[in-house]
Design a protein around this motif. Structure first.
Motif, PDB file in Angstrom:
ATOM      1  N   ASP A 276     104.271  33.892  27.088  1.00  0.00           N
ATOM      2  CA  ASP A 276     104.629  33.817  28.356  1.00  0.00           C
ATOM      3  C   ASP A 276     106.217  33.837  28.832  1.00  0.00           C
ATOM      4  O   ASP A 276     106.625  34.457  29.838  1.00  0.00           O
ATOM      5  N   ASN A 277     106.934  33.229  27.898  1.00  0.00           N
ATOM      6  CA  ASN A 277     108.590  33.586  27.752  1.00  0.00           C
ATOM      7  C   ASN A 277     108.870  35.259  27.956  1.00  0.00           C
ATOM      8  O   ASN A 277     109.632  35.385  28.700  1.00  0.00           O
ATOM      9  N   VAL A 278     108.136  35.820  26.950  1.00  0.00           N
ATOM     10  CA  VAL A 278     108.638  37.209  26.633  1.00  0.00           C
ATOM     11  C   VAL A 278     108.122  38.088  28.041  1.00  0.00           C
ATOM     12  O   VAL A 278     108.805  38.751  28.425  1.00  0.00           O
ATOM     13  N   THR A 279     106.965  37.662  28.622  1.00  0.00           N
ATOM     14  CA  THR A 279     106.432  38.532  29.752  1.00  0.00           C
ATOM     15  C   THR A 279     107.336  38.495  30.867  1.00  0.00           C
ATOM     16  O   THR A 279     107.612  39.312  31.439  1.00  0.00           O
ATOM     17  N   GLU A 280     107.777  37.227  31.466  1.00  0.00           N
ATOM     18  CA  GLU A 280     108.913  36.816  32.193  1.00  0.00           C
ATOM     19  C   GLU A 280     110.028  37.485  31.821  1.00  0.00           C
ATOM     20  O   GLU A 280     110.680  38.239  32.804  1.00  0.00           O
ATOM     21  N   PHE A 281     110.558  37.496  30.538  1.00  0.00           N
ATOM     22  CA  PHE A 281     111.909  38.422  30.423  1.00  0.00           C
ATOM     23  C   PHE A 281     111.607  39.787  30.489  1.00  0.00           C
ATOM     24  O   PHE A 281     112.576  40.477  30.720  1.00  0.00           O
ATOM     25  N   MET A 282     110.305  40.492  30.305  1.00  0.00           N
ATOM     26  CA  MET A 282     110.085  41.865  30.399  1.00  0.00           C
ATOM     27  C   MET A 282     109.911  42.374  31.825  1.00  0.00           C
ATOM     28  O   MET A 282     110.331  43.536  32.208  1.00  0.00           O
ATOM     29  N   LYS A 283     109.729  41.363  32.791  1.00  0.00           N
ATOM     30  CA  LYS A 283     109.470  41.964  34.087  1.00  0.00           C
ATOM     31  C   LYS A 283     110.654  42.660  34.698  1.00  0.00           C
ATOM     32  O   LYS A 283     110.430  43.776  35.190  1.00  0.00           O
ATOM     33  N   PRO A 284     111.800  42.405  34.607  1.00  0.00           N
ATOM     34  CA  PRO A 284     112.886  43.150  35.260  1.00  0.00           C
ATOM     35  C   PRO A 284     113.327  44.266  34.546  1.00  0.00           C
ATOM     36  O   PRO A 284     113.753  45.151  35.327  1.00  0.00           O
ATOM     37  N   PHE A 285     112.694  44.621  33.619  1.00  0.00           N
ATOM     38  CA  PHE A 285     112.718  45.933  33.078  1.00  0.00           C
ATOM     39  C   PHE A 285     111.798  46.798  33.370  1.00  0.00           C
ATOM     40  O   PHE A 285     111.651  47.924  32.831  1.00  0.00           O
ATOM     41  N   GLY A 286     110.825  46.407  34.174  1.00  0.00           N
ATOM     42  CA  GLY A 286     110.021  47.310  34.911  1.00  0.00           C
ATOM     43  C   GLY A 286     108.689  47.646  34.145  1.00  0.00           C
ATOM     44  O   GLY A 286     107.671  48.206  34.434  1.00  0.00           O
TER      45      GLY A 286
END
Length: 182
Positions: A115-125
């Motif tokens: 869940d934390n990684v998914t949030e981290f990845m969002k700003p990268f498109g």
């Protein structure tokens, strides 16, 4: 095959020398320390020190004509740190695949959380994601999740790395650069 590069380095969110916790089974060793109640494979039996590098520092040295299609890591629970170290290059990859699972009982201190990684990845498109059996994948399009699945399959069969371009050509209709870090 000449487009696949392997390096004897750990990947993390910093560059330097870090403790590497040796576990009962070598493939379970990690830069993350085991917890007291870790399952047998992840129990620490010793410590070594290894070089780690931020992926962006390594990729800064790649020829500018390289196309960054897929990134696959398996760092025994520290994959989120490797992604953090990829920095600006996360904007360049079409798909990313890591080992990261929802576990109620962690074997390591600071282990990857999907869940934390998914949030981290969002700003990268990365608008598409899927976690399945300990592997998590992100892509810019649904077909990039399929690419990530192929990268996982191929990484599980190391001799097959030589067939990466052929294996993934039907998905991307082009070439593939994969950099693997363990």
């Amino acid at each position: 095959a000449a487009r696949i590069q392997m390096f004897p380095l750990g990947a993390s969110n910093e560059t330097g020398i870090v403790p590497f916790y040796l576990n009962y089974v070598a493939s379970c060793s990690s830069i993350l320390q085991s917890t007291k109640d870790a399952w047998w494979c992840a129990k620490t039996i010793g410590t070594a020190y290894i070089p780690v590098v931020r992926l962006d520092e390594l990729l800064d040295m790649a020829p500018p004509e390289y196309e960054y299609i897929g990134l696959k890591t398996d760092t025994e629970g520290a994959d989120h740190l490797a992604l953090q170290g990829a920095g600006k290059y996360l904007h360049k990859f079409k798909s990313v695949a890591i080992e990261c699972s929802h576990g109620t009982k962690s074997a390591r201190v600071g282990i990857c959380n999907p869940d934390n990684v998914t949030e981290f990845m969002k700003p990268f498109g990365y608008t598409h994601s899927k976690c399945d059996g300990g592997n998590c994948m992100w892509g810019r399009e649904p077909r990039h999740i399929e690419l990530a699945k192929k990268m996982i399959k191929i990484s599980e069969q190391m001799p097959a790395w030589m067939d990466v371009k052929r294996e993934c050509k039907d998905i991307l209709h082009g070439t593939l650069n994969v950099t693997s870090f363990y």
